[in-house]
Scaffold this active site. Structure first.
Site, PDB file in Angstrom:
ATOM      1  CG  ASP A 112      -0.537  -3.353  -5.920  1.00 37.57           C
ATOM      2  OD1 ASP A 112      -0.761  -2.323  -6.384  1.00 37.57           O
ATOM      3  OD2 ASP A 112      -0.609  -3.789  -5.091  1.00 37.57           O
ATOM      4  CE  LYS A 123       2.174  -4.848  -3.779  1.00 38.75           C
ATOM      5  NZ  LYS A 123       2.314  -4.967  -2.153  1.00 38.75           N
TER       6      LYS A 123
END
Ligand code: ATP
Length: 313
Positions: free
Chosen positions: A143, A16
């Site tokens: 995350d 990401k």
């Protein structure tokens, strides 16, 4: 006679970049509230799960020697967590083909945790409902749920409360990988220190509540690279640059090479460059490679889906 081949499941999982990372004040528990717009890119790891006598982790790839193979590996923790949830033994060999830079601000460890949840669930046939997998992912780290979800999503809290966001097209990215990593907790500490030094204060009473930027959300929904480039922000960037001043030259080299947007990815030190199209991404990458300001350069695109099985036999 040769033995029957072992069944195995391979899961691909994206890295990401945070296109917006707004950091609130330090809470009494030491964490920070975030408004975090996660964006999944095609650069990713592969995790293969194969039955074994005991839990075992192996890693291949350029950064393999920096990845722990003991119980601290997020993939190992994910296998243990899922096995415990179903009352099973975590007897599995997880092989991580690592392409995401380690400690690079691209959530590589979290990605492997998410991939291991999906791979073990498929290998063990445990059919864990999606919402339960997301809860287990949140237990592993803030995350990890996004790596399951993929696409683009707004994260609140520590980043683990996710809302998928609409995106109107494909964006083209270049990543400059630095030599060595940065510790995420150290970058948050430096962010607090810089805020205290500037006299603005670093606690929740002094720092405004982090909010998603409506202009950025509109740029994503419109698939408009120029508008997204203008709206990219990362509140950790000053801290990453303070700890690693050489990153300023990397950011400059990408901008000089034609990137329309530049930012440090998450807690760094990987730098992210938004290009206006696929062709321009290649010239930005060439300029970065020629600048000698980074270890390697990667051209990629997104958004892409979250952790998913690619092969099972
Ligand atoms: P984030 O962006 O989520 O803060 P990061 O991308 O900066 O993370 P990671 O690549 O996730 O950092 O690695 C951070 C540390 O986590 C590593 O230095 C390593 O010791 C540990 N770690 C545990 N499991 C893994 C894994 N599967 N892959 C990489 N690192 C791992």
């Amino acid at each position: 006679m040769s033995a029957a081949p072992q069944p195995s499941v391979t899961v691909r999982v994206p890295a990401k970049v945070n296109v917006q990372l707004a950091v609130g004040g330090r809470r009494p528990d030491g964490f920070h509230d975030l408004a975090n717009v996660f964006f999944a890119v095609a650069l990713g790891d592969e995790v293969t799960a194969t039955p074994a006598d005991t839990l075992r982790i192996t890693v291949s790839g350029p950064d393999a020697d920096q990845v722990p193979t003991d119980d601290s590996n997020l993939a190992a923790r994910a296998a243990r967590l899922l096995a415990r949830h179903h009352g099973l033994r975590p007897d599995v060999h997880l092989h991580i083909a690592k392409d995401i830079p380690v400690a690079g601000g691209m959530a590589g460890g979290s990605a492997d945790g998410a991939a291991a949840l999906v791979a073990c669930d498929a290998l063990w046939g445990t059919g864990t409902p999606r919402d339960v997998l997301l809860d287990l992912a949140a237990e592993l780290g803030s995350d990890v749920p996004f790596a399951l979800l993929g696409g683009v999503a707004l994260g609140h809290g520590r980043g683990e409360i996710l809302r998928p966001l609409p995106v109107g097209g494909t964006f083209h990215w270049v990543f400059a990988v630095a030599d060595g990593g940065l510790s995420t907790p150290a970058v948050f500490r430096e962010c607090d220190r810089l805020r205290d030094e500037a006299g603005t204060g670093s606690d929740t009473a002094s720092v405004p509540d982090p909010q998603a930027d409506p202009v950025l959300l509109r740029a994503l929904a419109d698939g408009d690279p120029a508008a997204l480039a203008a709206a990219l922000t990362n509140d950790l960037q000053a801290a990453a640059l303070s700890l690693r001043p050489a990153l300023a030259a990397t950011l400059r080299a990408g901008a000089d090479g034609g990137a329309i947007g530049t930012l440090v990815s998450g807690s760094g030190p990987t730098c992210a460059f938004l290009a206006k199209d696929a062709e321009s991404a290649v010239s930005v990458a060439e300029a970065l490679a020629a600048s000698g300001t980074c270890r390697s350069v990667r051209v990629t695109h997104g958004p892409v889906p979250g952790a998913a099985v690619t092969t099972a036999d």
